[in-house]
Design a protein around this motif. Structure first.
Motif, PDB file in Angstrom:
ATOM      1  N   GLY A 140       0.819  -1.213   0.000  1.00 63.16           N
ATOM      2  CA  GLY A 140       0.000   0.000   0.000  1.00 63.16           C
ATOM      3  C   GLY A 140       0.850   1.258   0.000  1.00 63.16           C
ATOM      4  N   TYR A 141       1.950   1.230   0.748  1.00 61.04           N
ATOM      5  CA  TYR A 141       2.848   2.381   0.801  1.00 61.04           C
ATOM      6  C   TYR A 141       3.548   2.581  -0.543  1.00 61.04           C
ATOM      7  N   VAL A 142       3.894   1.489  -1.213  1.00 63.12           N
ATOM      8  CA  VAL A 142       4.502   1.585  -2.549  1.00 63.12           C
ATOM      9  C   VAL A 142       3.509   2.222  -3.515  1.00 63.12           C
ATOM     10  N   ARG A 143       2.249   1.798  -3.461  1.00 63.22           N
ATOM     11  CA  ARG A 143       1.233   2.398  -4.333  1.00 63.22           C
ATOM     12  C   ARG A 143       1.098   3.893  -4.061  1.00 63.22           C
ATOM     13  N   LYS A 144       1.104   4.267  -2.789  1.00 62.43           N
ATOM     14  CA  LYS A 144       0.998   5.672  -2.405  1.00 62.43           C
ATOM     15  C   LYS A 144       2.190   6.466  -2.948  1.00 62.43           C
ATOM     16  N   LEU A 145       3.394   5.917  -2.824  1.00 57.21           N
ATOM     17  CA  LEU A 145       4.588   6.601  -3.326  1.00 57.21           C
ATOM     18  C   LEU A 145       4.551   6.730  -4.849  1.00 57.21           C
ATOM     19  N   ARG A 146       4.091   5.680  -5.532  1.00 52.34           N
ATOM     20  CA  ARG A 146       4.003   5.732  -6.997  1.00 52.34           C
ATOM     21  C   ARG A 146       3.032   6.822  -7.434  1.00 52.34           C
ATOM     22  N   LYS A 147       1.907   6.946  -6.739  1.00 55.40           N
ATOM     23  CA  LYS A 147       0.951   7.998  -7.050  1.00 55.40           C
ATOM     24  C   LYS A 147       1.571   9.366  -6.847  1.00 55.40           C
ATOM     25  N   HIS A 148       2.357   9.494  -5.793  1.00 56.26           N
ATOM     26  CA  HIS A 148       3.037  10.764  -5.502  1.00 56.26           C
ATOM     27  C   HIS A 148       4.011  11.116  -6.632  1.00 56.26           C
ATOM     28  N   LEU A 149       4.680  10.119  -7.183  1.00 64.00           N
ATOM     29  CA  LEU A 149       5.616  10.346  -8.276  1.00 64.00           C
ATOM     30  C   LEU A 149       4.899  10.791  -9.548  1.00 64.00           C
ATOM     31  N   GLU A 150       3.682  10.305  -9.747  1.00 60.03           N
ATOM     32  CA  GLU A 150       2.934  10.639 -10.959  1.00 60.03           C
ATOM     33  C   GLU A 150       2.452  12.077 -10.956  1.00 60.03           C
ATOM     34  N   LEU A 151       2.356  12.693  -9.796  1.00 58.34           N
ATOM     35  CA  LEU A 151       1.859  14.070  -9.705  1.00 58.34           C
ATOM     36  C   LEU A 151       2.817  14.998 -10.266  1.00 58.34           C
TER      37      LEU A 151
END
Length: 50
Positions: free
Chosen positions: A39-50
């Motif tokens: 879940g934390y990896v998904r959150k970080l990936r979303k942050h990178l996409e911004l």
């Protein structure tokens, strides 16, 4: 607060590095490398996409 932001920035950098090394790696593989939850990896990936 600054300490938490620094920790997140460090994990983002680690995620970028892990994604480069394991370009076809799934979130599960990345979690093993970073020793964090999927879940934390998904959150970080979303942050990178911004």
């Amino acid at each position: 607060m600054d300490q938490q932001k620094e920790k997140t920035e460090d994990k983002l950098w680690q995620l970028k590095e892990a994604m480069q090394r394991h370009s076809k790696g799934s979130n599960v593989k990345i979690t093993e490398v970073l020793a964090v939850s999927e879940g934390y990896v998904r959150k970080l990936r979303k942050h990178l996409e911004l």
